[in-house]
Write a protein that holds these residues in place. Sequence first.
Motif, PDB file in Angstrom:
ATOM      1  N   GLN A   1      12.463   5.378  16.314  1.00  0.00           N
ATOM      2  CA  GLN A   1      12.225   5.869  14.943  1.00  0.00           C
ATOM      3  C   GLN A   1      12.054   4.694  13.979  1.00  0.00           C
ATOM      4  OE1 GLN A   1      15.623   8.347  14.214  1.00  0.00           O
ATOM      5  NE2 GLN A   1      14.742  10.125  15.252  1.00  0.00           N
ATOM      6  N   ASP A   2      12.876   3.666  14.173  1.00  0.00           N
ATOM      7  CA  ASP A   2      12.764   2.481  13.315  1.00  0.00           C
ATOM      8  C   ASP A   2      11.436   1.769  13.514  1.00  0.00           C
ATOM      9  OD1 ASP A   2      15.269   3.015  12.323  1.00  0.00           O
ATOM     10  OD2 ASP A   2      16.296   1.501  13.554  1.00  0.00           O
ATOM     11  N   LEU A   3      10.922   1.776  14.756  1.00  0.00           N
ATOM     12  CA  LEU A   3       9.633   1.126  15.028  1.00  0.00           C
ATOM     13  C   LEU A   3       8.500   1.776  14.238  1.00  0.00           C
ATOM     14  CD1 LEU A   3       9.708   0.417  18.876  1.00  0.00           C
ATOM     15  CD2 LEU A   3       9.806  -1.252  17.026  1.00  0.00           C
ATOM     16  N   GLU A   4       8.663   3.043  13.913  1.00  0.00           N
ATOM     17  CA  GLU A   4       7.632   3.742  13.130  1.00  0.00           C
ATOM     18  C   GLU A   4       7.486   3.143  11.726  1.00  0.00           C
ATOM     19  OE1 GLU A   4       5.465   6.073  14.207  1.00  0.00           O
ATOM     20  OE2 GLU A   4       6.354   5.788  16.188  1.00  0.00           O
ATOM     21  N   THR A   5       8.512   2.426  11.263  1.00  0.00           N
ATOM     22  CA  THR A   5       8.440   1.820   9.929  1.00  0.00           C
ATOM     23  C   THR A   5       7.693   0.491   9.934  1.00  0.00           C
ATOM     24  OG1 THR A   5      10.565   0.667  10.163  1.00  0.00           O
ATOM     25  CG2 THR A   5      10.612   2.919   9.255  1.00  0.00           C
ATOM     26  N   LEU A   6       7.437  -0.060  11.124  1.00  0.00           N
ATOM     27  CA  LEU A   6       6.674  -1.314  11.230  1.00  0.00           C
ATOM     28  C   LEU A   6       5.214  -1.059  10.857  1.00  0.00           C
ATOM     29  CD1 LEU A   6       7.816  -2.898  14.627  1.00  0.00           C
ATOM     30  CD2 LEU A   6       8.234  -3.801  12.343  1.00  0.00           C
ATOM     31  N   PRO A   7       4.525  -2.104  10.397  1.00  0.00           N
ATOM     32  CA  PRO A   7       3.081  -1.951  10.205  1.00  0.00           C
ATOM     33  C   PRO A   7       2.424  -1.565  11.532  1.00  0.00           C
ATOM     34  CG  PRO A   7       3.866  -3.979   9.203  1.00  0.00           C
ATOM     35  CD  PRO A   7       5.010  -3.403   9.969  1.00  0.00           C
ATOM     36  N   LYS A   8       1.382  -0.761  11.470  1.00  0.00           N
ATOM     37  CA  LYS A   8       0.757  -0.176  12.661  1.00  0.00           C
ATOM     38  C   LYS A   8       0.349  -1.243  13.675  1.00  0.00           C
ATOM     39  CE  LYS A   8      -2.930   2.769  14.238  1.00  0.00           C
ATOM     40  NZ  LYS A   8      -4.192   3.369  13.996  1.00  0.00           N
ATOM     41  N   ARG A   9      -0.373  -2.284  13.247  1.00  0.00           N
ATOM     42  CA  ARG A   9      -0.858  -3.303  14.179  1.00  0.00           C
ATOM     43  C   ARG A   9       0.320  -4.030  14.816  1.00  0.00           C
ATOM     44  NH1 ARG A   9      -4.542  -8.193  12.108  1.00  0.00           N
ATOM     45  NH2 ARG A   9      -2.516  -8.967  11.449  1.00  0.00           N
ATOM     46  N   GLN A  10       1.324  -4.359  14.038  1.00  0.00           N
ATOM     47  CA  GLN A  10       2.500  -5.058  14.556  1.00  0.00           C
ATOM     48  C   GLN A  10       3.203  -4.209  15.616  1.00  0.00           C
ATOM     49  OE1 GLN A  10       6.155  -5.781  12.119  1.00  0.00           O
ATOM     50  NE2 GLN A  10       5.198  -7.825  11.937  1.00  0.00           N
TER      51      GLN A  10
ATOM     52  N   SER B   1      -6.579 -14.116  15.944  1.00  0.00           N
ATOM     53  CA  SER B   1      -6.269 -15.312  16.722  1.00  0.00           C
ATOM     54  C   SER B   1      -4.974 -15.103  17.527  1.00  0.00           C
ATOM     55  CB  SER B   1      -6.102 -16.518  15.792  1.00  0.00           C
ATOM     56  OG  SER B   1      -4.938 -16.353  15.002  1.00  0.00           O
ATOM     57  N   LEU B   2      -4.800 -15.965  18.534  1.00  0.00           N
ATOM     58  CA  LEU B   2      -3.565 -15.932  19.326  1.00  0.00           C
ATOM     59  C   LEU B   2      -2.366 -16.216  18.432  1.00  0.00           C
ATOM     60  CD1 LEU B   2      -4.397 -17.717  22.713  1.00  0.00           C
ATOM     61  CD2 LEU B   2      -3.681 -15.375  22.371  1.00  0.00           C
ATOM     62  N   ARG B   3      -2.547 -17.105  17.477  1.00  0.00           N
ATOM     63  CA  ARG B   3      -1.467 -17.438  16.545  1.00  0.00           C
ATOM     64  C   ARG B   3      -1.029 -16.191  15.763  1.00  0.00           C
ATOM     65  NH1 ARG B   3       2.362 -19.803  14.435  1.00  0.00           N
ATOM     66  NH2 ARG B   3       2.406 -20.728  12.374  1.00  0.00           N
ATOM     67  N   THR B   4      -1.977 -15.372  15.357  1.00  0.00           N
ATOM     68  CA  THR B   4      -1.655 -14.154  14.617  1.00  0.00           C
ATOM     69  C   THR B   4      -0.934 -13.163  15.527  1.00  0.00           C
ATOM     70  OG1 THR B   4      -3.592 -14.494  13.212  1.00  0.00           O
ATOM     71  CG2 THR B   4      -2.611 -12.295  13.195  1.00  0.00           C
ATOM     72  N   VAL B   5      -1.366 -13.063  16.781  1.00  0.00           N
ATOM     73  CA  VAL B   5      -0.678 -12.196  17.756  1.00  0.00           C
ATOM     74  C   VAL B   5       0.770 -12.663  17.909  1.00  0.00           C
ATOM     75  CG1 VAL B   5      -0.572 -11.477  20.184  1.00  0.00           C
ATOM     76  CG2 VAL B   5      -2.769 -11.553  19.008  1.00  0.00           C
ATOM     77  N   ASP B   6       0.958 -13.983  18.046  1.00  0.00           N
ATOM     78  CA  ASP B   6       2.305 -14.530  18.192  1.00  0.00           C
ATOM     79  C   ASP B   6       3.168 -14.232  16.967  1.00  0.00           C
ATOM     80  OD1 ASP B   6       1.718 -15.499  20.702  1.00  0.00           O
ATOM     81  OD2 ASP B   6       1.263 -17.532  20.005  1.00  0.00           O
TER      82      ASP B   6
ATOM     83  N   GLU C   1       2.828 -11.714  14.869  1.00  0.00           N
ATOM     84  CA  GLU C   1       3.142 -10.279  14.858  1.00  0.00           C
ATOM     85  C   GLU C   1       4.270  -9.968  15.857  1.00  0.00           C
ATOM     86  OE1 GLU C   1       2.257  -8.552  12.528  1.00  0.00           O
ATOM     87  OE2 GLU C   1       0.120  -8.466  12.182  1.00  0.00           O
ATOM     88  N   LEU C   2       4.210 -10.614  17.010  1.00  0.00           N
ATOM     89  CA  LEU C   2       5.265 -10.419  18.012  1.00  0.00           C
ATOM     90  C   LEU C   2       6.600 -10.944  17.489  1.00  0.00           C
ATOM     91  CD1 LEU C   2       3.487 -11.323  21.373  1.00  0.00           C
ATOM     92  CD2 LEU C   2       4.477  -9.120  20.745  1.00  0.00           C
TER      93      LEU C   2
ATOM     94  N   ALA D   1      11.985  -9.852  15.711  1.00  0.00           N
ATOM     95  CA  ALA D   1      13.019 -10.061  14.690  1.00  0.00           C
ATOM     96  C   ALA D   1      13.478  -8.721  14.116  1.00  0.00           C
ATOM     97  CB  ALA D   1      12.495 -10.970  13.586  1.00  0.00           C
ATOM     98  N   PHE D   2      12.533  -7.831  13.887  1.00  0.00           N
ATOM     99  CA  PHE D   2      12.854  -6.500  13.363  1.00  0.00           C
ATOM    100  C   PHE D   2      13.765  -5.747  14.348  1.00  0.00           C
ATOM    101  CE2 PHE D   2      11.926  -1.961  13.305  1.00  0.00           C
ATOM    102  CZ  PHE D   2      12.207  -1.637  11.980  1.00  0.00           C
ATOM    103  N   CYS D   3      13.361  -5.732  15.617  1.00  0.00           N
ATOM    104  CA  CYS D   3      14.153  -5.025  16.641  1.00  0.00           C
ATOM    105  C   CYS D   3      15.544  -5.644  16.773  1.00  0.00           C
ATOM    106  CB  CYS D   3      13.446  -5.071  17.989  1.00  0.00           C
ATOM    107  SG  CYS D   3      11.940  -4.098  18.055  1.00  0.00           S
ATOM    108  N   HIS D   4      15.604  -6.955  16.772  1.00  0.00           N
ATOM    109  CA  HIS D   4      16.883  -7.640  16.902  1.00  0.00           C
ATOM    110  C   HIS D   4      17.808  -7.279  15.736  1.00  0.00           C
ATOM    111  CE1 HIS D   4      19.763 -10.494  18.216  1.00  0.00           C
ATOM    112  NE2 HIS D   4      19.516 -11.409  17.297  1.00  0.00           N
TER     113      HIS D   4
END
Length: 170
Positions: free
Chosen positions: A113-122, A146-151, A153-154, A159-162
């Motif tokens: 449920q908390d993941l639903e609050t993340l931005p869609k792409r993230q 870019s790969l940097r942007t993927v990194d 977002e991850l 950090a959000f999940c933690h």
Amino acid sequence: MTSLRDFLISNYDELKKRLTYRLGNVDMASDALQDTYLRLQDKSVEQKDAAPSVAHPVAYLLQMAFHIAMDRERSAERRLTVEEAEGFLDIVDSAPGPLAIAEGREDLMRLLQDLETLPKRQREILLAVRLDGESREQLALRYRISLRTVDRELERGYAFCHARIRESDQ
């Protein structure tokens, strides 16, 4: 003609001496000869005391007793000792119990449920990497980033999940 049982009784000391030499244990030899006598007694009851014709009774009885002793040894090797059995009783089941499973499911539902609050792409990138096993390169191509942007977002997703997990543990 004497029966094998009678022969065993009358030659018991000699048979025991020879069997002890062969087995290397006087107690084993005694037990094996005792079991041999019992088996011969069972056979004589089954055969209505018809004495079997054996050319070499000493060799026959020694071989029979030796096989009985070896069968006992094999059987004893397969059995657990008292210490081994007690060791199994001390094993703790590491599987979670019903309460831990229920709590884990609750935590997972809360996190989803908390993941639903993340931005869609993230959220999509995080789930694609963690659940689907997609590579960062595949995600960079799919989202045209870019790969940097993927990194990044991850990192933000982790950090959000933690943070959410730490909050739920308190």
